[in-house]
Design an enzyme around this catalytic site. Sequence first.
Site, PDB file in Angstrom:
ATOM      1  N   THR A 112     -38.257 -11.083 -16.856  1.00  0.00           N
ATOM      2  CA  THR A 112     -38.856 -10.184 -15.881  1.00  0.00           C
ATOM      3  C   THR A 112     -39.151 -10.868 -14.554  1.00  0.00           C
ATOM      4  O   THR A 112     -39.198 -12.103 -14.478  1.00  0.00           O
ATOM      5  CB  THR A 112     -40.177  -9.610 -16.470  1.00  0.00           C
ATOM      6  OG1 THR A 112     -40.829  -8.787 -15.511  1.00  0.00           O
ATOM      7  CG2 THR A 112     -41.126 -10.731 -16.867  1.00  0.00           C
ATOM      8  N   GLY A 113     -39.359 -10.073 -13.537  1.00  0.00           N
ATOM      9  CA  GLY A 113     -39.833 -10.598 -12.266  1.00  0.00           C
ATOM     10  C   GLY A 113     -41.323 -10.856 -12.268  1.00  0.00           C
ATOM     11  O   GLY A 113     -41.852 -11.515 -11.373  1.00  0.00           O
ATOM     12  N   ASP A 144     -39.757  -3.724 -16.594  1.00  0.00           N
ATOM     13  CA  ASP A 144     -39.891  -2.444 -15.897  1.00  0.00           C
ATOM     14  C   ASP A 144     -38.556  -1.714 -15.808  1.00  0.00           C
ATOM     15  O   ASP A 144     -37.559  -2.267 -15.347  1.00  0.00           O
ATOM     16  CB  ASP A 144     -40.461  -2.674 -14.503  1.00  0.00           C
ATOM     17  CG  ASP A 144     -41.870  -3.250 -14.563  1.00  0.00           C
ATOM     18  OD1 ASP A 144     -42.793  -2.512 -14.924  1.00  0.00           O
ATOM     19  OD2 ASP A 144     -42.020  -4.452 -14.272  1.00  0.00           O
ATOM     20  N   LYS A 148     -32.489 -14.820 -13.656  1.00  0.00           N
ATOM     21  CA  LYS A 148     -32.659 -14.464 -15.059  1.00  0.00           C
ATOM     22  C   LYS A 148     -31.475 -14.959 -15.898  1.00  0.00           C
ATOM     23  O   LYS A 148     -31.656 -15.477 -17.001  1.00  0.00           O
ATOM     24  CB  LYS A 148     -32.797 -12.950 -15.212  1.00  0.00           C
ATOM     25  CG  LYS A 148     -34.089 -12.362 -14.686  1.00  0.00           C
ATOM     26  CD  LYS A 148     -34.160 -10.879 -15.021  1.00  0.00           C
ATOM     27  CE  LYS A 148     -35.397 -10.205 -14.453  1.00  0.00           C
ATOM     28  NZ  LYS A 148     -35.496  -8.795 -14.852  1.00  0.00           N
ATOM     29  N   ASN A 164     -32.228  -7.192  -9.920  1.00  0.00           N
ATOM     30  CA  ASN A 164     -32.660  -8.526 -10.338  1.00  0.00           C
ATOM     31  C   ASN A 164     -32.207  -8.875 -11.754  1.00  0.00           C
ATOM     32  O   ASN A 164     -32.491  -9.963 -12.249  1.00  0.00           O
ATOM     33  CB  ASN A 164     -34.181  -8.688 -10.197  1.00  0.00           C
ATOM     34  CG  ASN A 164     -34.982  -7.746 -11.077  1.00  0.00           C
ATOM     35  OD1 ASN A 164     -34.480  -6.737 -11.568  1.00  0.00           O
ATOM     36  ND2 ASN A 164     -36.251  -8.058 -11.267  1.00  0.00           N
ATOM     37  N   ASP A 194     -35.295  -7.015 -20.027  1.00  0.00           N
ATOM     38  CA  ASP A 194     -36.046  -6.754 -18.797  1.00  0.00           C
ATOM     39  C   ASP A 194     -37.241  -5.861 -19.135  1.00  0.00           C
ATOM     40  O   ASP A 194     -37.237  -5.149 -20.149  1.00  0.00           O
ATOM     41  CB  ASP A 194     -35.120  -6.078 -17.783  1.00  0.00           C
ATOM     42  CG  ASP A 194     -35.867  -5.550 -16.571  1.00  0.00           C
ATOM     43  OD1 ASP A 194     -36.576  -6.342 -15.919  1.00  0.00           O
ATOM     44  OD2 ASP A 194     -35.771  -4.338 -16.293  1.00  0.00           O
TER      45      ASP A 194
END
Length: 271
Positions: A43-44, A11, A198, A224, A9
């Site tokens: 990641t988003g 952030d 994810k 997430n 991931d």
Amino acid sequence: MAIKLIAVDLDGTLLTTSKQISPETERILKQADSQGIKVVLATGRPLSGTIEFNKQLGLQGASQYDIVFNGAVIQDLAGNILMNEEMNYRDFSNMRRLQRLAHVNLHFETPECYWTCDRDIGVNLARNATYNKNVIKVRKAEEIPQDFTFNKVGLSVLDDEREVDKLWNNIPQWAFAKYDIVRSFSSIVEINIKDASKGNAVLQLAERLKIKSSQVMVFGDQGNDISMFTNPDFKKVAMGNAVGMIKDYADYVTADNDNDGIAKALKKFVL
């Protein structure tokens, strides 16, 4: 069994609170890459928001990959799309219904840009677009075409974070049944098409690369990331700053993102 794919991931995990990759974490991930281990950012963000960090890690080209939009899209680092899970105009209308539950910004994310029908843009949305080097296209709802498609939705704080609490507490069951809905941070609710996550994207990419699930290690810290942590075969490492449910599913809790948590776990288990 030896780890062959590391999904990280961005952030709160790879990046410090100052949005940087620490020198030690950079060194260790480059070492992993040099040993033939695939390093994949999950990641988003869209690809435009990951490229500078991939470059810093020495990752580029069609043989390296990112999982973006919380797993709705897998792209190689040449920009080619390998997997693309989209929502459509009916979903656009549903998102507008959910926005009415609270006073929040609503935006729609595509590989090209962000779209919103909101005239007032909060700091959270503006900052998000800036981090990801994305344009925000503001349009009236009636200007959105019937063939509109998008990969991810964000419902974020406009001027009062309590409104995001209100939204989260009032999302109806039909929405959870139809979509993958997570609260990635306190200030934002993120929505993808059902089964776009994810965890599913990491699994699909591993299968494409002929890597077994037991050879995959994942790192995360927020809601997430939970889909990566519910796979029983992945080696799951929670950051020290992770939310409780991520730590509950983890096989190991490492140091936080400001203290080289990724590097410490890789030195302990992989390198």
